[in-house]
Design an enzyme around this catalytic site. Structure first.
Site, PDB file in Angstrom:
ATOM      1  N   GLU A 113       0.853  -1.195   0.000  1.00  0.00           N
ATOM      2  CA  GLU A 113       0.000   0.000   0.000  1.00  0.00           C
ATOM      3  C   GLU A 113       0.882   1.236   0.000  1.00  0.00           C
ATOM      4  OE1 GLU A 113      -3.166  -0.074   2.897  1.00  0.00           O
ATOM      5  OE2 GLU A 113      -3.967  -1.943   2.112  1.00  0.00           O
ATOM      6  N   HIS A 131      -9.106  10.061   2.276  1.00  0.00           N
ATOM      7  CA  HIS A 131      -8.697   8.904   1.473  1.00  0.00           C
ATOM      8  C   HIS A 131      -8.914   9.253   0.008  1.00  0.00           C
ATOM      9  CE1 HIS A 131      -8.348   4.849  -0.070  1.00  0.00           C
ATOM     10  NE2 HIS A 131      -8.015   4.414   1.128  1.00  0.00           N
ATOM     11  N   ARG A 167      -0.742   9.027   0.989  1.00  0.00           N
ATOM     12  CA  ARG A 167      -2.127   9.432   0.769  1.00  0.00           C
ATOM     13  C   ARG A 167      -2.332  10.939   0.646  1.00  0.00           C
ATOM     14  NH1 ARG A 167      -5.713   5.796   4.775  1.00  0.00           N
ATOM     15  NH2 ARG A 167      -5.048   4.006   3.588  1.00  0.00           N
ATOM     16  N   HIS A 213     -11.563  10.426   6.083  1.00  0.00           N
ATOM     17  CA  HIS A 213     -11.384   9.000   6.365  1.00  0.00           C
ATOM     18  C   HIS A 213     -10.920   8.724   7.789  1.00  0.00           C
ATOM     19  CE1 HIS A 213     -10.615   4.844   5.329  1.00  0.00           C
ATOM     20  NE2 HIS A 213      -9.322   4.949   5.597  1.00  0.00           N
ATOM     21  N   ARG A 262      -1.269   9.524   8.542  1.00  0.00           N
ATOM     22  CA  ARG A 262      -1.159   8.105   8.925  1.00  0.00           C
ATOM     23  C   ARG A 262      -0.725   7.241   7.753  1.00  0.00           C
ATOM     24  NH1 ARG A 262      -4.588   3.915   8.342  1.00  0.00           N
ATOM     25  NH2 ARG A 262      -6.425   5.182   7.882  1.00  0.00           N
TER      26      ARG A 262
HETATM   27  C1  SIN Z   1      -7.791   1.077   2.563  1.00  0.00           C
HETATM   28  O1  SIN Z   1      -8.091  -0.092   2.445  1.00  0.00           O
HETATM   29  O2  SIN Z   1      -7.367   1.773   1.650  1.00  0.00           O
HETATM   30  C2  SIN Z   1      -7.953   1.719   3.906  1.00  0.00           C
HETATM   31  C3  SIN Z   1      -6.896   1.265   4.798  1.00  0.00           C
HETATM   32  C4  SIN Z   1      -6.502   2.354   5.752  1.00  0.00           C
HETATM   33  O3  SIN Z   1      -7.205   3.351   5.892  1.00  0.00           O
HETATM   34  O4  SIN Z   1      -5.430   2.242   6.327  1.00  0.00           O
END
Ligand code: SIN
Length: 541
Positions: A128, A242, A288, A349, A384
């Site tokens: 991620e 997000h 993000r 988010h 975060r």
């Molecule tokens: C996501 O699945 O993108 C959300 C995970 C997160 O907010 O850490």
């Protein structure tokens, strides 16, 4: 008289039904349930939840849980990535605890039966944004729901823990400098739960905005009750948006997990350009906050309120197998991932700040502890790292559970007497259309206090709040009324912090102060309410 009421209703504890516990936990998401699970089994514990036990923000978490367990990965890498994304404001000791204790939490969830995805006999680790290695443990795209289900089962099996659904925390009761219990509303009746230790695990406040991935219950009640009780709130300007929420109306905005980009999805503008490639070496997997900023600028440039997620090259079968929930949701909206671009826009988010705690979850109020999203442990700093939130809930709830025993012992004698608190305030008698006011507040915050902020836009929010001063001192008797006051309280807190921080850092983006200013702002904004209900602001290292 206080500027704002200390409690949201008038009451006399001697006239209300009282129940007594050793520990009360507010919230039944990952942090609350994990805390209940780890508490000493000799303690009488109550877990309180606003609606149903499993209806929590945890249930919506798709991506997974970050933990340094890959062969080539290390605790140090996870630490470095978390610190880097937090833009200089993480507490190194808190991050150390988070990343070091993560792998053990994953082992425990495995023991509880959470069916994490495997590949060739090993945990299948997703990549991620902001992570330098694949390290996200997941169950397809419904990780949160599996974690929640297994924790509910585990806690339901404990005879020392009672679960209380459909119960609303109106306020934390305090006596001098310590928390002594909770003032509650259930079935329109007030009551008291008394305990030497209250653990807030009540989640976040996404409902402060009109576009959010958070469920309607996320009205920041935990933060607001803590603030009224005198707890210090920290880093509240850092609200993470997000990037990839499905751009269709409805709340919560359906989230398309970051894991989808981890598996190769692209973000494109209306002309098909992958605009992130030109700006960041990591392209779609930049942190993000950076992705959101570029999306916002592109949307402005192309005069559109959304951009697109492009998964057409990923293969429909692969997508459907890895992301079955997202696939089905898109089908419901008439979107075929093999053929269509998916409209997306940023949505509120996660609150990176919260009720300030030490590394063991203690707040500045004796007997009041906090963990999970409601808390500011210092692990997130200004932004975060993806999939560090379930992890934080797991790690710090265990630390709270370990600490509770000492907290109880330290103040046991002072708890012997029956609770006697009487509160009277001259509440205003004005009329307010609660639903309408909530929507207006959410729209105002979204437009003027959301992704992009400036002195001018934040002043607009302040004017809005100021015009509703009477509403904040109204005597409500319904949950929706209390939620409105909580949201107005938080809007004031968040905006104060946003206006104060004259720079851009992490998820706080100021159009009039577009750069990080390390000389002045490697600091935290701490906000609390003094005895007269006045907001005080401190800037601290
Ligand atoms: C996501 O699945 O993108 C959300 C995970 C997160 O907010 O850490």
């Amino acid at each position: 008289m206080r500027q704002t009421p200390r409690y949201l209703v008038n009451f006399d504890t001697s006239e209300l039904p009282q129940e007594e516990f050793d520990v009360i936990i507010v919230g039944s998401g990952v942090a609350g349930l994990s805390c209940a699970y780890h508490l000493n089994k000799s303690l009488k514990v109550a877990v309180l939840t606003k609606t149903e036990l499993s209806y929590t923000a945890t249930r919506y978490a798709q991506g997974g849980i970050a933990a340094a367990i890959g062969e080539k990965d290390s605790i140090r890498n996870h630490y470095n990535d978390t610190i880097e994304v937090g833009r200089g404001l993480c507490d190194p000791a808190a991050v150390e605890a988070l990343v070091a204790e993560g792998p053990d939490c994953i082992d425990e969830l495995k023991r509880l039966g959470v069916p994490f995805d495997h590949l060739k006999g090993q945990l299948n680790l997703g990549l991620e944004a902001g992570h330098s290695f694949p390290r996200v443990v997941h169950t397809k795209d419904f990780t949160g729901s599996e974690v929640e289900t297994h924790l509910v089962d585990a806690v339901k099996g404990l005879s020392n823990v009672s679960m209380h659904e459909a119960i609303f925390v109106v306020d934390i009761l305090t006596d001098k400098d310590r928390s002594v219990g909770l003032l509650l509303l259930r079935d329109h009746q007030l009551s008291i739960f008394k305990a030497p230790v209250v653990v807030l695990a009540a989640g976040g406040m996404g409902q402060l905005f009109s576009v959010t991935t958070n469920p309607p219950i996320s009205t920041g009640d935990g933060l607001a009750v803590a603030y009224r009780a005198g707890a210090v709130l920290a880093d509240t300007e850092f609200i993470q948006f997000h990037p990839t929420a499905l751009h269709v109306s409805g709340s919560p905005r359906f989230l398309i997990s970051e894991a989808v980009r981890g598996e190769g999805a692209h973000i494109i503008d209306k002309n098909g350009n992958r605009f992130l490639v030109d700006v960041y070496p990591e392209a779609e997997l930049a942190p993000r906050d950076e992705v959101v900023r570029q999306m916002f600028l592109t949307m402005r440039e192309t005069d559109q309120d959304h951009v697109y997620l492009d998964c057409r090259h990923m293969g429909e079968d692969k997508f459907k197998t890895r992301f079955p929930v997202i696939y089905e949701k898109l089908v419901e909206h008439g979107i075929n991932v093999a053929k269509d671009q998916i409209p997306i826009s940023p949505a509120a988010h996660y609150m990176s700040g919260g009720v300030k705690t030490d590394l063991d979850g203690r707040t500045n109020i004796k007997g009041l502890m906090a963990c999970g999203e409601v808390a500011c442990t210092g692990v997130h700093g200004a932004n975060r790292l993806a999939s560090n939130s379930l992890l934080e809930g797991l790690v710090f709830s265990r630390r709270v559970a370990k600490t509770v025993e000492n907290e109880r012992r330290a103040d046991k004698d002072k708890q012997a007497d029956a609770l006697k608190i009487e509160y009277r305030y001259d509440f205003k008698q004005v009329k307010a259309d609660i639903i309408y006011e909530r929507q207006r507040l959410q729209e105002t915050m979204q437009r003027w206090g959301g992704v992009l902020r400036s002195d001018e836009s934040l002043s607009t929010v302040f004017r809005f709040i100021e015009e509703r001063k009477d509403v904040s001192s109204m005597g409500f008797d319904s949950i929706s009324g209390f939620e409105l006051i909580n949201l107005l309280t938080l809007a004031r807190i968040v905006n104060t912090a946003c206006l104060k921080r004259e720079e851009s850092r992490g998820s706080h983006w100021r159009e009039d102060f577009p750069y990080e200013d390390d000389d002045t702002w490697l600091k935290h904004i701490l906000i609390e309410s003094d005895e007269d209900g006045r907001m005080t602001v401190e800037i601290a290292r």
